[in-house]
Design a protein around this motif. Structure first.
Motif, PDB file in Angstrom:
ATOM      1  N   ALA A  36     -70.240  18.456  32.204  1.00 41.31           N
ATOM      2  CA  ALA A  36     -71.586  17.901  32.368  1.00 41.31           C
ATOM      3  C   ALA A  36     -72.574  18.900  31.775  1.00 41.31           C
ATOM      4  CB  ALA A  36     -71.890  17.645  33.844  1.00 41.31           C
ATOM      5  N   PRO A  37     -73.687  18.422  31.224  1.00 44.56           N
ATOM      6  CA  PRO A  37     -74.153  17.033  31.169  1.00 44.56           C
ATOM      7  C   PRO A  37     -73.556  16.278  29.981  1.00 44.56           C
ATOM      8  CG  PRO A  37     -75.772  18.450  30.161  1.00 44.56           C
ATOM      9  CD  PRO A  37     -74.684  19.354  30.669  1.00 44.56           C
ATOM     10  N   GLU A  38     -73.751  14.967  29.984  1.00 46.85           N
ATOM     11  CA  GLU A  38     -73.345  14.163  28.838  1.00 46.85           C
ATOM     12  C   GLU A  38     -74.198  14.537  27.628  1.00 46.85           C
ATOM     13  OE1 GLU A  38     -73.528  10.043  29.701  1.00 46.85           O
ATOM     14  OE2 GLU A  38     -71.966  10.093  31.241  1.00 46.85           O
ATOM     15  N   GLY A  39     -73.604  14.416  26.459  1.00 43.68           N
ATOM     16  CA  GLY A  39     -74.332  14.730  25.235  1.00 43.68           C
ATOM     17  C   GLY A  39     -74.211  16.171  24.797  1.00 43.68           C
ATOM     18  N   VAL A  40     -73.532  16.997  25.587  1.00 39.46           N
ATOM     19  CA  VAL A  40     -73.280  18.391  25.209  1.00 39.46           C
ATOM     20  C   VAL A  40     -71.771  18.572  25.096  1.00 39.46           C
ATOM     21  CG1 VAL A  40     -73.547  20.816  25.827  1.00 39.46           C
ATOM     22  CG2 VAL A  40     -75.359  19.184  26.388  1.00 39.46           C
ATOM     23  N   THR A  41     -71.308  19.067  23.960  1.00 42.00           N
ATOM     24  CA  THR A  41     -69.877  19.263  23.751  1.00 42.00           C
ATOM     25  C   THR A  41     -69.600  20.704  23.344  1.00 42.00           C
ATOM     26  OG1 THR A  41     -70.037  18.536  21.442  1.00 42.00           O
ATOM     27  CG2 THR A  41     -69.495  16.860  23.087  1.00 42.00           C
ATOM     28  N   LEU A  42     -68.376  21.128  23.594  1.00 41.48           N
ATOM     29  CA  LEU A  42     -67.937  22.488  23.272  1.00 41.48           C
ATOM     30  C   LEU A  42     -67.249  22.477  21.913  1.00 41.48           C
ATOM     31  CD1 LEU A  42     -67.454  25.457  24.159  1.00 41.48           C
ATOM     32  CD2 LEU A  42     -65.313  24.669  25.200  1.00 41.48           C
ATOM     33  N   ALA A  43     -67.805  23.233  20.957  1.00 48.08           N
ATOM     34  CA  ALA A  43     -67.204  23.316  19.627  1.00 48.08           C
ATOM     35  C   ALA A  43     -66.137  24.398  19.568  1.00 48.08           C
ATOM     36  CB  ALA A  43     -68.275  23.584  18.577  1.00 48.08           C
ATOM     37  N   THR A  44     -66.442  25.556  20.137  1.00 54.29           N
ATOM     38  CA  THR A  44     -65.496  26.663  20.171  1.00 54.29           C
ATOM     39  C   THR A  44     -66.020  27.704  21.144  1.00 54.29           C
ATOM     40  OG1 THR A  44     -64.209  28.207  18.793  1.00 54.29           O
ATOM     41  CG2 THR A  44     -66.545  27.957  18.263  1.00 54.29           C
ATOM     42  N   TRP A  45     -65.252  28.758  21.357  1.00 55.56           N
ATOM     43  CA  TRP A  45     -65.647  29.786  22.317  1.00 55.56           C
ATOM     44  C   TRP A  45     -65.003  31.113  21.928  1.00 55.56           C
ATOM     45  CZ3 TRP A  45     -61.533  32.083  24.788  1.00 55.56           C
ATOM     46  CH2 TRP A  45     -60.328  31.373  24.772  1.00 55.56           C
ATOM     47  N   ALA A  46     -65.508  32.190  22.524  1.00 57.67           N
ATOM     48  CA  ALA A  46     -64.946  33.523  22.299  1.00 57.67           C
ATOM     49  C   ALA A  46     -65.222  34.385  23.518  1.00 57.67           C
ATOM     50  CB  ALA A  46     -65.548  34.161  21.050  1.00 57.67           C
ATOM     51  N   PHE A  47     -64.299  35.298  23.806  1.00 53.42           N
ATOM     52  CA  PHE A  47     -64.506  36.316  24.830  1.00 53.42           C
ATOM     53  C   PHE A  47     -64.993  37.589  24.148  1.00 53.42           C
ATOM     54  CE2 PHE A  47     -61.020  34.532  27.868  1.00 53.42           C
ATOM     55  CZ  PHE A  47     -61.895  33.528  28.261  1.00 53.42           C
ATOM     56  N   SER A  48     -65.931  38.272  24.783  1.00 51.63           N
ATOM     57  CA  SER A  48     -66.448  39.532  24.254  1.00 51.63           C
ATOM     58  C   SER A  48     -66.488  40.561  25.376  1.00 51.63           C
ATOM     59  CB  SER A  48     -67.857  39.329  23.675  1.00 51.63           C
ATOM     60  OG  SER A  48     -68.377  40.537  23.160  1.00 51.63           O
ATOM     61  N   GLY A  49     -66.491  41.842  24.992  1.00 50.53           N
ATOM     62  CA  GLY A  49     -66.575  42.905  25.980  1.00 50.53           C
ATOM     63  C   GLY A  49     -65.303  43.101  26.778  1.00 50.53           C
ATOM     64  N   MET A  50     -64.152  42.760  26.195  1.00 49.82           N
ATOM     65  CA  MET A  50     -62.888  42.883  26.915  1.00 49.82           C
ATOM     66  C   MET A  50     -62.324  44.301  26.859  1.00 49.82           C
ATOM     67  SD  MET A  50     -62.351  39.813  28.063  1.00 49.82           S
ATOM     68  CE  MET A  50     -60.601  39.719  28.432  1.00 49.82           C
ATOM     69  N   GLU A  51     -62.805  45.106  25.909  1.00 53.77           N
ATOM     70  CA  GLU A  51     -62.261  46.449  25.766  1.00 53.77           C
ATOM     71  C   GLU A  51     -62.758  47.352  26.896  1.00 53.77           C
ATOM     72  OE1 GLU A  51     -66.027  46.140  23.352  1.00 53.77           O
ATOM     73  OE2 GLU A  51     -64.238  44.919  23.705  1.00 53.77           O
ATOM     74  N   GLU A  52     -61.984  48.366  27.199  1.00 56.93           N
ATOM     75  CA  GLU A  52     -62.329  49.281  28.285  1.00 56.93           C
ATOM     76  C   GLU A  52     -63.644  50.002  27.989  1.00 56.93           C
ATOM     77  OE1 GLU A  52     -60.333  53.040  30.757  1.00 56.93           O
ATOM     78  OE2 GLU A  52     -59.228  52.018  29.161  1.00 56.93           O
ATOM     79  N   GLY A  53     -64.514  50.042  28.979  1.00 59.63           N
ATOM     80  CA  GLY A  53     -65.787  50.734  28.832  1.00 59.63           C
ATOM     81  C   GLY A  53     -66.860  49.933  28.139  1.00 59.63           C
ATOM     82  N   ALA A  54     -66.620  48.635  27.895  1.00 61.01           N
ATOM     83  CA  ALA A  54     -67.619  47.812  27.215  1.00 61.01           C
ATOM     84  C   ALA A  54     -68.867  47.673  28.079  1.00 61.01           C
ATOM     85  CB  ALA A  54     -67.046  46.435  26.906  1.00 61.01           C
ATOM     86  N   VAL A  55     -70.026  47.809  27.462  1.00 58.45           N
ATOM     87  CA  VAL A  55     -71.292  47.693  28.178  1.00 58.45           C
ATOM     88  C   VAL A  55     -71.520  46.243  28.582  1.00 58.45           C
ATOM     89  CG1 VAL A  55     -73.789  48.008  28.033  1.00 58.45           C
ATOM     90  CG2 VAL A  55     -72.258  49.642  26.918  1.00 58.45           C
ATOM     91  N   GLY A  56     -71.842  46.020  29.852  1.00 62.44           N
ATOM     92  CA  GLY A  56     -72.121  44.665  30.318  1.00 62.44           C
ATOM     93  C   GLY A  56     -70.914  43.905  30.803  1.00 62.44           C
ATOM     94  N   GLY A  57     -69.711  44.450  30.579  1.00 63.46           N
ATOM     95  CA  GLY A  57     -68.509  43.792  31.064  1.00 63.46           C
ATOM     96  C   GLY A  57     -68.122  42.584  30.237  1.00 63.46           C
ATOM     97  N   PRO A  58     -67.006  41.941  30.574  1.00 64.25           N
ATOM     98  CA  PRO A  58     -66.547  40.777  29.809  1.00 64.25           C
ATOM     99  C   PRO A  58     -67.524  39.606  29.927  1.00 64.25           C
ATOM    100  CG  PRO A  58     -64.802  41.636  31.224  1.00 64.25           C
ATOM    101  CD  PRO A  58     -66.068  42.303  31.643  1.00 64.25           C
ATOM    102  N   VAL A  59     -67.766  38.958  28.799  1.00 71.39           N
ATOM    103  CA  VAL A  59     -68.603  37.761  28.777  1.00 71.39           C
ATOM    104  C   VAL A  59     -67.905  36.699  27.942  1.00 71.39           C
ATOM    105  CG1 VAL A  59     -70.763  39.038  29.051  1.00 71.39           C
ATOM    106  CG2 VAL A  59     -69.928  38.498  26.758  1.00 71.39           C
ATOM    107  N   CYS A  60     -68.322  35.463  28.134  1.00 74.01           N
ATOM    108  CA  CYS A  60     -67.820  34.343  27.343  1.00 74.01           C
ATOM    109  C   CYS A  60     -68.969  33.778  26.521  1.00 74.01           C
ATOM    110  CB  CYS A  60     -67.241  33.264  28.253  1.00 74.01           C
ATOM    111  SG  CYS A  60     -66.519  31.859  27.354  1.00 74.01           S
ATOM    112  N   LEU A  61     -68.691  33.469  25.275  1.00 75.72           N
ATOM    113  CA  LEU A  61     -69.655  32.851  24.369  1.00 75.72           C
ATOM    114  C   LEU A  61     -69.200  31.428  24.080  1.00 75.72           C
ATOM    115  CD1 LEU A  61     -69.874  35.822  21.840  1.00 75.72           C
ATOM    116  CD2 LEU A  61     -71.560  35.283  23.604  1.00 75.72           C
ATOM    117  N   LEU A  62     -70.043  30.461  24.390  1.00 75.67           N
ATOM    118  CA  LEU A  62     -69.747  29.057  24.139  1.00 75.67           C
ATOM    119  C   LEU A  62     -70.620  28.557  22.996  1.00 75.67           C
ATOM    120  CD1 LEU A  62     -69.799  27.666  27.807  1.00 75.67           C
ATOM    121  CD2 LEU A  62     -67.821  28.574  26.550  1.00 75.67           C
ATOM    122  N   ALA A  63     -70.012  27.999  21.962  1.00 77.76           N
ATOM    123  CA  ALA A  63     -70.761  27.366  20.882  1.00 77.76           C
ATOM    124  C   ALA A  63     -70.878  25.881  21.209  1.00 77.76           C
ATOM    125  CB  ALA A  63     -70.054  27.566  19.546  1.00 77.76           C
ATOM    126  N   LEU A  64     -72.105  25.419  21.369  1.00 80.12           N
ATOM    127  CA  LEU A  64     -72.353  24.071  21.873  1.00 80.12           C
ATOM    128  C   LEU A  64     -72.990  23.176  20.814  1.00 80.12           C
ATOM    129  CD1 LEU A  64     -73.949  25.010  25.318  1.00 80.12           C
ATOM    130  CD2 LEU A  64     -71.534  24.519  24.842  1.00 80.12           C
TER     131      LEU A  64
END
Length: 217
Positions: A36-64
């Motif tokens: 949800a909501p309708e009309g928004v779709t997921l094109a692709t995604w990526a994880f960032s900040g997975m390496e040890e000591g990364a600032v801000g910790g792991p995050v997910c990036l969604l391309a919409l």
């Protein structure tokens, strides 16, 4: 009881596209789509900040494709995650995040080409770092379009000329072996500048991409 929405940052592209960044839960849920909501779709995604000591910790990036006007629910392999997007300026995205997002967009397959067009300004600087390998296929201009050395046929080409970036679908491909294997490509322009006089190029495949060595005619 539904969990409180996870705060996210929304970076708007053009043509109704956006990037949504949010902190990853410890379970590292794999995004599957937008519930949800309708009309928004997921094109692709990526994880960032997975390496040890990364600032801000792991995050997910969604391309919409489509911009949520309020809370968004992400379907994952673990559970649905409610997210509350807050608009932010694109310059908040780090260089590493732009590079990961660029890789994901170039590898998203035919369905991701529209989103690539809208988010190209966010990842354009990252594309310069993707240089051809020493044994990369060569893109050679021909009267009918381009030829690509080797046997692999991409679904599309992303091309940069002096006038800017453009994307073209591979409409037809013919394999030949004179002087070594090469594929003659007939292109169908999708967006951006016409596919002529390329200075840099990427072959886009269903699950990956290849920076090409561009030769003169």
């Amino acid at each position: 009881m539904s969990p409180d929405p996870t705060p996210g940052r929304l970076f708007a592209g053009s043509q109704g596209t956006a990037v949504l960044r949010f902190p990853l839960p410890p379970a590292l849920p794999i995004p599957l789509g937008i519930a949800a909501p309708e009309g928004v779709t997921l094109a692709t995604w990526a994880f960032s900040g997975m390496e040890e000591g990364a600032v801000g910790g792991p995050v997910c990036l969604l391309a919409l494709e489509g911009i949520p006007g309020g809370d968004l629910t992400l379907a994952t392999h673990f559970r649905d995650i409610p997210i509350r997007p807050e608009p932010r300026a694109p310059d908040v995205l780090s260089a590493a995040e732009r590079a990961l997002l660029a890789r994901a967009l170039l590898s998203a397959g035919p369905s991701g080409l529209t989103v690539l067009a809208g988010l190209l300004p966010l990842v354009e600087t990252a594309l310069a770092a993707f240089t051809p390998a020493a044994d990369a296929p060569a893109l050679i201009p021909e009267a009918s379009g381009y030829a690509l050395t080797g046997k692999d046929v991409p679904h599309a080409l992303l091309l940069r000329s002096e006038a800017g970036w453009g994307c073209a679908r591979v409409k037809c491909a013919r394999l030949g072996f004179a002087g070594g294997p090469r594929v003659g490509l007939v292109l169908d322009p999708l967006w951006g500048t016409p596919p002529m006089s390329a200075r840099a190029a990427f072959a886009l495949h269903a699950h990956g991409f290849v920076p090409l060595a561009v030769r003169a005619a």
